[in-house]
Motif scaffolding. Structure first.
Motif, PDB file in Angstrom:
ATOM      1  N   ALA A   1      26.415 -26.979 -58.558  1.00  0.00           N
ATOM      2  CA  ALA A   1      27.536 -26.040 -58.485  1.00  0.00           C
ATOM      3  C   ALA A   1      28.749 -26.581 -59.246  1.00  0.00           C
ATOM      4  O   ALA A   1      29.453 -25.831 -59.943  1.00  0.00           O
ATOM      5  CB  ALA A   1      27.902 -25.777 -57.029  1.00  0.00           C
ATOM      6  N   TYR A   2      28.986 -27.874 -59.140  1.00  0.00           N
ATOM      7  CA  TYR A   2      30.101 -28.486 -59.867  1.00  0.00           C
ATOM      8  C   TYR A   2      29.869 -28.391 -61.373  1.00  0.00           C
ATOM      9  O   TYR A   2      30.803 -28.092 -62.146  1.00  0.00           O
ATOM     10  CB  TYR A   2      30.260 -29.945 -59.456  1.00  0.00           C
ATOM     11  CG  TYR A   2      31.400 -30.654 -60.166  1.00  0.00           C
ATOM     12  CD1 TYR A   2      32.721 -30.416 -59.809  1.00  0.00           C
ATOM     13  CD2 TYR A   2      31.134 -31.546 -61.209  1.00  0.00           C
ATOM     14  CE1 TYR A   2      33.770 -31.051 -60.467  1.00  0.00           C
ATOM     15  CE2 TYR A   2      32.172 -32.190 -61.869  1.00  0.00           C
ATOM     16  CZ  TYR A   2      33.490 -31.941 -61.497  1.00  0.00           C
ATOM     17  OH  TYR A   2      34.520 -32.570 -62.161  1.00  0.00           O
ATOM     18  N   ALA A   3      28.615 -28.624 -61.798  1.00  0.00           N
ATOM     19  CA  ALA A   3      28.295 -28.529 -63.229  1.00  0.00           C
ATOM     20  C   ALA A   3      28.503 -27.109 -63.734  1.00  0.00           C
ATOM     21  O   ALA A   3      29.004 -26.897 -64.848  1.00  0.00           O
ATOM     22  CB  ALA A   3      26.857 -28.981 -63.469  1.00  0.00           C
ATOM     23  N   VAL A   4      28.137 -26.125 -62.910  1.00  0.00           N
ATOM     24  CA  VAL A   4      28.340 -24.721 -63.289  1.00  0.00           C
ATOM     25  C   VAL A   4      29.835 -24.433 -63.422  1.00  0.00           C
ATOM     26  O   VAL A   4      30.283 -23.780 -64.368  1.00  0.00           O
ATOM     27  CB  VAL A   4      27.687 -23.782 -62.247  1.00  0.00           C
ATOM     28  CG1 VAL A   4      28.123 -22.329 -62.483  1.00  0.00           C
ATOM     29  CG2 VAL A   4      26.170 -23.893 -62.297  1.00  0.00           C
TER      30      VAL A   4
ATOM     31  N   VAL B   1      18.640 -33.050 -60.659  1.00  0.00           N
ATOM     32  CA  VAL B   1      18.124 -32.962 -59.296  1.00  0.00           C
ATOM     33  C   VAL B   1      16.783 -33.684 -59.129  1.00  0.00           C
ATOM     34  O   VAL B   1      16.198 -33.670 -58.042  1.00  0.00           O
ATOM     35  CB  VAL B   1      18.004 -31.493 -58.819  1.00  0.00           C
ATOM     36  CG1 VAL B   1      19.371 -30.851 -58.809  1.00  0.00           C
ATOM     37  CG2 VAL B   1      17.052 -30.697 -59.691  1.00  0.00           C
ATOM     38  N   SER B   2      16.309 -34.321 -60.194  1.00  0.00           N
ATOM     39  CA  SER B   2      15.139 -35.181 -60.067  1.00  0.00           C
ATOM     40  C   SER B   2      15.635 -36.599 -59.783  1.00  0.00           C
ATOM     41  O   SER B   2      16.838 -36.828 -59.636  1.00  0.00           O
ATOM     42  CB  SER B   2      14.292 -35.144 -61.338  1.00  0.00           C
ATOM     43  OG  SER B   2      13.027 -35.731 -61.138  1.00  0.00           O
ATOM     44  N   ASN B   3      14.731 -37.563 -59.674  1.00  0.00           N
ATOM     45  CA  ASN B   3      15.126 -38.962 -59.586  1.00  0.00           C
ATOM     46  C   ASN B   3      14.008 -39.826 -60.166  1.00  0.00           C
ATOM     47  O   ASN B   3      12.969 -39.310 -60.607  1.00  0.00           O
ATOM     48  CB  ASN B   3      15.486 -39.373 -58.148  1.00  0.00           C
ATOM     49  CG  ASN B   3      14.294 -39.384 -57.205  1.00  0.00           C
ATOM     50  OD1 ASN B   3      13.149 -39.193 -57.602  1.00  0.00           O
ATOM     51  ND2 ASN B   3      14.568 -39.623 -55.936  1.00  0.00           N
ATOM     52  N   ASP B   4      14.196 -41.132 -60.194  1.00  0.00           N
ATOM     53  CA  ASP B   4      13.240 -42.011 -60.863  1.00  0.00           C
ATOM     54  C   ASP B   4      11.843 -41.924 -60.264  1.00  0.00           C
ATOM     55  O   ASP B   4      10.847 -41.877 -60.990  1.00  0.00           O
ATOM     56  CB  ASP B   4      13.732 -43.466 -60.827  1.00  0.00           C
ATOM     57  CG  ASP B   4      14.937 -43.697 -61.721  1.00  0.00           C
ATOM     58  OD1 ASP B   4      15.200 -42.839 -62.587  1.00  0.00           O
ATOM     59  OD2 ASP B   4      15.622 -44.729 -61.545  1.00  0.00           O
TER      60      ASP B   4
ATOM     61  N   THR C   1      19.088 -32.188 -50.554  1.00  0.00           N
ATOM     62  CA  THR C   1      19.311 -30.807 -50.986  1.00  0.00           C
ATOM     63  C   THR C   1      20.792 -30.455 -51.082  1.00  0.00           C
ATOM     64  O   THR C   1      21.247 -29.925 -52.107  1.00  0.00           O
ATOM     65  CB  THR C   1      18.612 -29.828 -50.026  1.00  0.00           C
ATOM     66  OG1 THR C   1      17.214 -30.123 -50.005  1.00  0.00           O
ATOM     67  CG2 THR C   1      18.808 -28.391 -50.492  1.00  0.00           C
ATOM     68  N   ARG C   2      21.555 -30.746 -50.042  1.00  0.00           N
ATOM     69  CA  ARG C   2      22.964 -30.327 -50.038  1.00  0.00           C
ATOM     70  C   ARG C   2      23.748 -30.993 -51.155  1.00  0.00           C
ATOM     71  O   ARG C   2      24.551 -30.342 -51.838  1.00  0.00           O
ATOM     72  CB  ARG C   2      23.593 -30.635 -48.681  1.00  0.00           C
ATOM     73  CG  ARG C   2      23.046 -29.782 -47.558  1.00  0.00           C
ATOM     74  CD  ARG C   2      23.840 -29.922 -46.281  1.00  0.00           C
ATOM     75  NE  ARG C   2      23.305 -29.077 -45.220  1.00  0.00           N
ATOM     76  CZ  ARG C   2      23.864 -28.903 -44.038  1.00  0.00           C
ATOM     77  NH1 ARG C   2      25.013 -29.520 -43.764  1.00  0.00           N
ATOM     78  NH2 ARG C   2      23.321 -28.123 -43.127  1.00  0.00           N
ATOM     79  N   THR C   3      23.514 -32.281 -51.365  1.00  0.00           N
ATOM     80  CA  THR C   3      24.216 -32.990 -52.435  1.00  0.00           C
ATOM     81  C   THR C   3      23.808 -32.459 -53.796  1.00  0.00           C
ATOM     82  O   THR C   3      24.649 -32.256 -54.691  1.00  0.00           O
ATOM     83  CB  THR C   3      23.916 -34.501 -52.357  1.00  0.00           C
ATOM     84  OG1 THR C   3      24.297 -34.985 -51.074  1.00  0.00           O
ATOM     85  CG2 THR C   3      24.686 -35.251 -53.429  1.00  0.00           C
TER      86      THR C   3
ATOM     87  N   GLY D   1      14.740 -29.235 -52.824  1.00  0.00           N
ATOM     88  CA  GLY D   1      16.074 -29.614 -53.283  1.00  0.00           C
ATOM     89  C   GLY D   1      16.109 -30.750 -54.271  1.00  0.00           C
ATOM     90  O   GLY D   1      17.015 -30.857 -55.083  1.00  0.00           O
ATOM     91  N   GLY D   2      15.096 -31.635 -54.225  1.00  0.00           N
ATOM     92  CA  GLY D   2      15.038 -32.726 -55.185  1.00  0.00           C
ATOM     93  C   GLY D   2      15.727 -34.001 -54.729  1.00  0.00           C
ATOM     94  O   GLY D   2      16.156 -34.128 -53.576  1.00  0.00           O
TER      95      GLY D   2
END
Length: 314
Positions: free
Chosen positions: A192-195, A247-250, A184-186, A272-273
């Motif tokens: 937030a960085y993308a925003v 925020v998804s993964n394989d 979640t935190r990552t 959080g994903g």
């Protein structure tokens, strides 16, 4: 005071609004009674804790259990009853976005007051749980405490009071555990960085955030009006945006596709994903069971089914 006190709490699921809620958009969470935590407290010769992770002196419990230690110390300070043994039995997997730390605090607080044979208001309960959650998560929203201790879905926005509403949809929800701790935190930090860097992106992020908020509003309306397919459609579109937000993964993607292929109406990650759990919606319990088998075949380490609305206790 009784000879023994019992307390129980359920898990929680974020249905819609993950990540978007950080930016002022609404989200929906609700109690997930298919997973539970039970706490038993009885007088003892010393303060001890028995759970799946640790058995021994409460004082020597590992740092990961500090929130429990802090909660017990607060309860004992206000109601000094002497040494106790706390036993915890849980089916809520830790670090999967299902509210395990809040549920533990809810169950322990309820058990403590049951041992005292003293009434406990919801307001008092939430205050104790919030204190424990501050240790576990730093700055909790309070939604985990409300969802793991209540009976109704909760519609919430950051900085605003929670709004419980009726669960009125004739459908079944499947929850599957990837077996991977949620990140979640990552994930929140990366969004937030993308925003922050949105002006340099080919496709802006904030329109997706706002759309996730709108989908949450539509999901609430669908639940209130028993529109199962509409609810499923909001889940499917939300997953598309969450995947684009990275925020998804394989494994989550694999399980989501497996659920849809097995007949689920809608499916998405929850929480959080990048691990944690995913959810899927079906019309019937039989369809939910088919979806569970497909998810387990494709890598889920555990699955659960919960009826919604009139099916809650099916």
């Amino acid at each position: 005071m009784k000879n023994i006190g019992y307390g129980k709490a359920n898990g929680k699921i974020i249905l819609m609004g993950e990540h978007a809620v950080v930016y002022g958009e609404p989200a929906i969470a609700f109690p997930f009674s298919a997973t539970t935590i039970t706490a038993t407290i009885r007088p003892s010769d010393s303060f001890r804790l028995h759970c799946s992770y640790y058995k021994g002196s409460l004082e020597k419990a590992p740092f990961t259990l500090k929130s429990i230690k802090t909660l017990v110390q607060q309860l004992e300070k206000e109601y000094p009853i002497g040494p106790i043994l706390i036993e915890i039995d849980s089916t809520i997997p830790a670090e999967r976005g299902m509210g395990s730390s809040a549920a533990v605090a809810v169950a322990i607080t309820r058990a403590f007051f049951d041992l005292l044979d003293k009434p406990l208001s919801q307001e008092e309960l939430l205050a104790y749980v919030e204190h424990a959650e501050q240790i576990a998560h730093g700055n909790p929203s309070g939604i985990d405490a409300a969802a793991t201790s209540g009976n109704n879905p909760i519609y919430f926005r950051r900085g605003q009071p929670f709004t419980p509403f009726d669960l009125n949809v004739e459908a079944f929800l499947v929850v599957a555990d990837t077996g991977i701790k949620g990140q979640t935190r990552t994930a929140v930090k990366d969004v937030a960085y993308a925003v922050e860097m949105e002006h340099e992106l080919v496709e802006p992020v904030m329109p997706r955030i706002h759309r996730l908020g709108q989908l949450t509003r539509e999901a609430k309306e669908a639940i209130s009006q028993n529109q199962v397919q509409k609810l499923a459609d909001t889940m499917n579109e939300a997953q598309t945006h969450l995947k684009e937000l990275t925020v998804s993964n394989d494994l989550l993607d694999t399980l989501i596709h497996a659920a849809i292929d097995a007949g689920a109406l809608g499916a998405k990650l929850t929480g959080g994903g990048r691990g944690g759990c995913m959810i899927a919606l079906t019309n019937t319990k039989e369809e939910a069971q088919v979806v569970c088998k497909a998810l387990e075949k494709n890598g889920a380490v555990a699955t659960w089914i919960q009826g919604l609305g009139v099916h809650t206790y099916a």
